[in-house]
Design a protein around this motif. Structure first.
Motif, mmCIF file in Angstrom:
data_model
loop_
_atom_site.group_PDB
_atom_site.id
_atom_site.type_symbol
_atom_site.label_atom_id
_atom_site.label_comp_id
_atom_site.label_asym_id
_atom_site.label_seq_id
_atom_site.Cartn_x
_atom_site.Cartn_y
_atom_site.Cartn_z
ATOM 1 N N UNK A 20 -57.423 -48.943 -7.359
ATOM 2 C CA UNK A 20 -57.445 -47.827 -8.921
ATOM 3 C C UNK A 20 -58.697 -47.360 -8.893
ATOM 4 N N UNK A 21 -58.607 -46.161 -9.157
ATOM 5 C CA UNK A 21 -60.069 -45.098 -9.505
ATOM 6 C C UNK A 21 -59.838 -45.053 -10.945
ATOM 7 N N UNK A 22 -61.061 -45.550 -11.463
ATOM 8 C CA UNK A 22 -60.924 -45.546 -12.969
ATOM 9 C C UNK A 22 -61.120 -43.974 -13.398
ATOM 10 N N UNK A 23 -60.419 -43.710 -14.160
ATOM 11 C CA UNK A 23 -60.607 -42.106 -14.815
ATOM 12 C C UNK A 23 -60.039 -41.187 -13.782
ATOM 13 N N UNK A 24 -59.081 -41.545 -12.841
ATOM 14 C CA UNK A 24 -58.579 -40.509 -12.067
ATOM 15 C C UNK A 24 -57.279 -40.245 -12.214
ATOM 16 N N UNK A 25 -56.606 -38.917 -12.479
ATOM 17 C CA UNK A 25 -55.519 -38.772 -13.020
ATOM 18 C C UNK A 25 -54.524 -38.129 -11.980
ATOM 19 N N UNK A 26 -55.074 -37.788 -10.754
ATOM 20 C CA UNK A 26 -54.435 -37.140 -9.732
ATOM 21 C C UNK A 26 -53.563 -37.785 -9.144
ATOM 22 N N UNK A 27 -53.318 -37.534 -7.811
ATOM 23 C CA UNK A 27 -52.372 -38.503 -6.856
ATOM 24 C C UNK A 27 -53.166 -39.235 -5.901
ATOM 25 N N UNK A 28 -53.157 -40.868 -5.560
ATOM 26 C CA UNK A 28 -53.865 -41.253 -4.699
ATOM 27 C C UNK A 28 -52.837 -41.852 -3.350
ATOM 28 N N UNK A 29 -53.281 -41.470 -2.189
ATOM 29 C CA UNK A 29 -52.375 -41.426 -1.164
ATOM 30 C C UNK A 29 -53.000 -42.190 -0.176
ATOM 31 N N UNK A 30 -52.468 -43.562 -0.040
ATOM 32 C CA UNK A 30 -52.852 -44.499 1.117
ATOM 33 C C UNK A 30 -51.978 -44.401 2.434
ATOM 34 N N UNK A 31 -52.204 -45.210 3.262
ATOM 35 C CA UNK A 31 -51.707 -44.885 4.686
ATOM 36 C C UNK A 31 -50.025 -45.544 4.565
ATOM 37 N N UNK A 32 -49.637 -46.225 3.574
ATOM 38 C CA UNK A 32 -48.515 -46.768 3.444
ATOM 39 C C UNK A 32 -47.782 -45.770 2.364
ATOM 40 N N UNK A 56 -56.074 -36.882 -4.128
ATOM 41 C CA UNK A 56 -55.505 -35.389 -4.495
ATOM 42 C C UNK A 56 -55.957 -35.355 -5.972
ATOM 43 N N UNK A 57 -57.024 -34.367 -6.184
ATOM 44 C CA UNK A 57 -57.535 -34.262 -7.709
ATOM 45 C C UNK A 57 -56.920 -33.067 -8.238
ATOM 46 N N UNK A 58 -56.889 -33.329 -9.741
ATOM 47 C CA UNK A 58 -56.225 -32.285 -10.428
ATOM 48 C C UNK A 58 -57.263 -31.484 -11.241
ATOM 49 N N UNK A 59 -58.468 -31.928 -11.145
ATOM 50 C CA UNK A 59 -59.543 -31.270 -12.100
ATOM 51 C C UNK A 59 -61.008 -31.870 -11.744
ATOM 52 N N UNK A 60 -61.895 -31.421 -12.423
ATOM 53 C CA UNK A 60 -63.398 -32.089 -12.027
ATOM 54 C C UNK A 60 -63.416 -33.271 -12.192
ATOM 55 N N UNK A 61 -63.033 -33.730 -13.606
ATOM 56 C CA UNK A 61 -63.117 -35.198 -13.617
ATOM 57 C C UNK A 61 -62.594 -36.058 -12.556
ATOM 58 N N UNK A 64 -65.268 -36.291 -9.652
ATOM 59 C CA UNK A 64 -66.390 -37.011 -9.891
ATOM 60 C C UNK A 64 -65.940 -38.650 -9.843
ATOM 61 N N UNK A 65 -64.744 -38.831 -10.441
ATOM 62 C CA UNK A 65 -64.195 -40.056 -10.056
ATOM 63 C C UNK A 65 -64.162 -40.675 -8.764
ATOM 64 N N UNK A 66 -63.386 -39.805 -7.766
ATOM 65 C CA UNK A 66 -63.334 -40.034 -6.768
ATOM 66 C C UNK A 66 -64.601 -40.265 -5.705
ATOM 67 N N UNK A 67 -65.498 -39.337 -6.139
ATOM 68 C CA UNK A 67 -66.769 -39.408 -5.484
ATOM 69 C C UNK A 67 -67.570 -40.825 -5.543
ATOM 70 N N UNK A 68 -67.332 -41.200 -7.006
ATOM 71 C CA UNK A 68 -68.281 -42.359 -7.339
ATOM 72 C C UNK A 68 -67.437 -43.531 -6.806
#
Ligand SMILES: Cc1cc2nc3c(=O)[nH]c(=O)nc-3n(C[C@H](O)[C@H](O)[C@H](O)COP(=O)(O)OP(=O)(O)OC[C@H]3O[C@@H](n4cnc5c(N)ncnc54)[C@H](O)[C@@H]3O)c2cc1C
Length: 484
Positions: A20-32, A56-61, A64-68
């Motif tokens: 879970x990425x806190x504050x992330x609203x886009x789509x997270x895609x893992x290998x499954x 897969x980010x939908x905005x600047x926030x 930042x969340x994915x990078x952190x």
């Protein structure tokens, strides 16, 4: 957003069971995830990498969340704009891809001639919106190329001789830096960072949006290709050399050596015939373009002349189907000086000996406004070179041209050895010696980039790229193109 991630034997031992990425609203895609194979694919089908997670980010926030998150979990980071880089740097093994594909918005202010472009946009997106107002900025010559990677490396295209490189039209950029801070870089805000972004590639942060200056253009321009049989390459190139020496800045040309592609506009009897094709685009009045191009169109009675008034947007996508996503590509590249007879002999002697009918070489004419910006004025190197040539081996799934045409590109490149004058960083392939990144800039620009890197990314968080290594002892080991 949460996605379950199960460790796959042999691929990763560090995968958490649930992400879970806190504050992330886009789509997270893992290998499954059902979309994993599509999401990890890049333009070059020869690049096969398996990231642990694609954010897969939908905005600047989200950026930042994915990078952190990646930094907190000590994950390798790759940044994806259009996914077009031939070295496949947009995707990494066993790490996290900060993917901007959903951030493709373009906003145009026609009054002040400015465009705001999100970091995942493609050049087709920009041309579509700006041409609605009869405006344009220098972009690439294939519409499915990403704006971000192309801009950050410099940006060569049909309009550069009149309006400069893409970076010469960049007014500002919003950047998420390695420590997750959002900065605006321009001539007056973080000018050192702004300088480095204009050619230094993805080394300094994730650009979430660009601001470009625009110029009146079209929407109808005089443009199109001329074709000659390959047997005439030497004579045509000699004529071309003399012709472009005094050509107006409005005239952009790219010479393509290869077979005539089976496009609907090309008569079937010419399909796959080895030809010299000179693509042209005149960034001015149609009548002036007609006059400027008349001598070239009169050279040795071309096999085919497709030059004519044409919508700029359509022209910008004319080559799209010759460089399809998912085919395999291997590139070598160099800048070249003005074409001497000797250099022409080398080019003509190698250009048509590839095995695959889809392999080709493409030579961009630089000079004009490109060379009027002082060396070091931006981080784009080698501004005085006359041409940038790419030697592009191409093969489709199932075809066995890989070994022969990789050897062809390498042999052609070796033959150009004594003429080499630097290289465009965005044309570097995935197996290059790391020294070629320095070659792309020259020592002075490269050393200045190293200083800026030390200021904004001392730990070399952004190293999955044509890497500028900071002079810091604790920097992450550079994964320059040789180990990508
Ligand atoms: C068919 C084809 C035609 C081309 N034609 C031209 C041309 O006409 N002119 C020209 O100048 N170049 C051209 N190029 C080269 C092109 O500039 C590079 O391939 C460029 O990297 C593509 O950008 P991208 O966003 O699609 O790249 P990606 O593969 O998505 O990214 C490449 C690298 O750029 C960086 N990056 C991407 N997005 C961001 C971001 N938002 N923030 C920070 N860093 C980022 C990352 O380091 C990443 O590894 C062409 C390439 C191809 C394959």
């Amino acid at each position: 957003m949460a996605t379950p991630m199960t460790a796959e034997p042999g691929r990763s031992s560090r995968q958490p069971d649930l992400v879970e990425i806190k504050g992330f609203r886009g789509r997270l895609i893992g290998c499954d995830h059902a979309g994993y194979d599509i999401a990890r694919a890049v333009w070059n089908g020869a690049v096969e990498r398996h990231p642990r997670l694609i954010a897969q980010c939908i905005g600047t926030a989200d950026v930042v969340a994915a990078l952190r998150f990646a930094r907190d979990h000590d994950l390798e980071i790759a940044v994806r704009g259009g996914g077009h880089n031939v070295a496949g740097t947009a995707v990494c093994d066993d790490g996290l891809v900060i993917d901007l594909w959903a951030m493709r918005a373009v906003r145009v202010d026609p009054v002040h001639r400015r465009a705001w472009v999100q970091g995942g946009a493609l050049w087709g997106d920009v041309d579509h919106e700006t041409q609605m107002h009869g405006l344009a900025t220098t972009g690439g010559i294939v519409s499915h190329t990403g704006v971000a990677g192309l801009t950050l490396g410099g940006g060569v295209g049909w309009l550069m001789r009149k309006h400069g490189l893409t970076v010469d039209n960049l007014l500002a950029a919003n950047v998420v830096t390695a420590d997750g801070e959002l900065l605006r870089a321009s001539e007056s805000e973080h000018p050192d960072l702004f300088w480095a972004l204009r050619g230094g590639g993805g080394n300094f942060g994730v650009v979430t949006s660009f601001e470009f200056g625009l110029h009146p253009l079209g929407p109808i321009v005089l443009a199109g290709p001329l074709f000659w049989d390959a047997s005439e390459a030497r004579q045509v190139l000699r004529f071309y050399r003399d012709f472009i020496r005094n050509a107006a800045d409005e005239l952009g040309t790219v010479v393509r050596f290869g077979t005539a592609p089976p496009l609907p506009v090309i008569p079937p009897e010419l399909h796959w015939r080895p030809v010299v094709m000179i693509g042209t685009c005149y960034a001015g009045r149609i009548e002036d373009g007609e006059r400027a191009l008349a001598p070239l169109r009169g050279c040795r009675a071309p096999l085919l002349d497709l030059v004519g008034p044409t919508p700029y947007v359509g022209f910008q996508s004319a080559l799209d189907s010759t460089v399809v996503h998912g085919w395999s590509y291997y590139w070598k590249s160099t800048h070249l000086p003005e074409l001497s007879d000797e250099l022409i002999d080398v080019i003509a002697g190698h250009a048509f000996s590839s095995a695959s009918p889809r392999s080709y070489a493409a030579m961009f004419h630089l000079k004009g406004a490109v060379s009027r910006v002082a060396e070091g004025g931006t981080a784009f190197g080698n501004r005085q070179a006359s041409h940038a040539i790419t030697l592009d081996a191409v093969w489709r799934p199932g075809e066995d041209f890989a070994a022969r045409d990789t050897a062809w590109a390498k042999g052609f490149f070796a033959a150009l050895g004594r003429f080499r004058e630097g290289v465009y960083v965005n044309f570097l392939g995935g197996d290059e010696d790391p020294g070629r990144v320095r070659e792309a800039y020259g020592d002075r620009v490269y050393d200045r980039l190293v200083d800026v890197k030390a200021r904004y990314d001392p730990d070399n968080v952004f190293h999955h790229n044509q890497n500028i290594r900071p002079r810091s002892s604790h920097a992450t080991t550079s994964r320059t193109t040789d180990s990508l």
